[in-house]
Design an enzyme around this catalytic site. Sequence first.
Site, short mmCIF file in Angstrom:
data_model
loop_
_atom_site.label_atom_id
_atom_site.label_comp_id
_atom_site.label_asym_id
_atom_site.label_seq_id
_atom_site.Cartn_x
_atom_site.Cartn_y
_atom_site.Cartn_z
N SER A 155 0.69 -1.09 0.07
CA SER A 155 -0.09 -0.06 0.07
C SER A 155 0.89 1.15 0.04
O SER A 155 1.97 1.13 0.43
CB SER A 155 -0.81 0.05 1.21
OG SER A 155 -1.45 1.25 1.54
N TYR A 168 -1.22 -0.79 10.44
CA TYR A 168 -1.47 -1.19 9.02
C TYR A 168 -0.16 -0.75 8.17
O TYR A 168 0.40 -1.59 7.43
CB TYR A 168 -2.79 -0.19 8.53
CG TYR A 168 -3.15 -0.57 7.04
CD1 TYR A 168 -3.83 -1.80 6.74
CD2 TYR A 168 -2.70 0.27 6.06
CE1 TYR A 168 -4.26 -2.15 5.34
CE2 TYR A 168 -3.04 -0.03 4.80
CZ TYR A 168 -3.57 -1.14 4.47
OH TYR A 168 -3.98 -1.40 3.02
#
Length: 263
Positions: A155, A168
């Site tokens: 990401s 995350y």
Amino acid sequence: MSIEAQLDTRADANWLGLTGARVLIAGAGGIGGACALAYARAGASVAVIDRDQRALDAIGAELGALGSRHELLQADLTEHGSGQRVVAEVVDRLGGLDVMLHAVGINDRRPILEFTEDEWDHILRVNLSSVFGLAQAAGRHMVDQGYGRVLALSSVSGLLAHHSHGPYAASKGGINQLLRVMAREWAASGVTVNALAPGYIETPLTAGELAKPGKRADLESLVPAGRLGTPDELTGPALFLSSRHAGFITGHVMYIDGGRTLV
Ligand SMILES: NC(=O)c1ccc[n+]([C@@H]2O[C@H](COP(=O)([O-])OP(=O)(O)OC[C@H]3O[C@@H](n4cnc5c(N)ncnc54)[C@H](O)[C@@H]3O)[C@@H](O)[C@H]2O)c1
């Protein structure tokens, strides 16, 4: 043959070299599902893994409508040994394994001061440890056969310091480095390892956040392209990095983000 002719699928339906390839996709959600359909359209046999049977049934129906060879496996990739079990089952059902794409992940958007250690452990287990388990098992098989393509979803959060993305972001930064070491260790065995790092893509993972008032416009304003991405915009990069044209590309984190990481 000109590049235009090679890119014309009518001229060479197997220009990617993926016809008959055996592909394992972990994650039947927005991105994993779109990629499963894209590999199937490229002529591959696809095995999709998810813990959610409804997500599997939904993608199974779409793969069935394409008439493609496919397998569905329900598994929770946080369980120890699940990576090895899943890879063995897929090798058995598809008769081998050429490509592995990991597209499983969760997020919990809160400031770091609010997380318990158990909550941290859970996100790292789903997002990062499952990549280790699955890619290690797939890599073992691919190194032995002298060929393979390993891909995992990272990401832009693996690079940027987004607020309220502590566990995350750590999991995605961890994926980047884990894959780079795998890429180095397996390069001489014909196995390439790369990460796909999207910006904001509209999927079930981001639906809740995008529904908040003003959030969509805020996020779009951060992207030079002026918009969010779609799951289908991940499929071309995934197919290319899995293809015969990408044999000398390994250890990359490919940003698919409309320029988000430029600013
Ligand atoms: N959507 C985005 O904006 C975006 C951006 C950057 C990176 N990513 C990454 O892309 C990947 C796919 O995201 P998505 O948007 O398709 O999400 P999604 O929520 O649509 O799909 C994720 C799938 O993972 C499955 N899953 C979750 N935990 C599991 C477990 N323990 N075992 C097995 N399956 C499990 C879920 O059931 C779901 O079907 C993730 O790694 C995510 O972090 C997404």
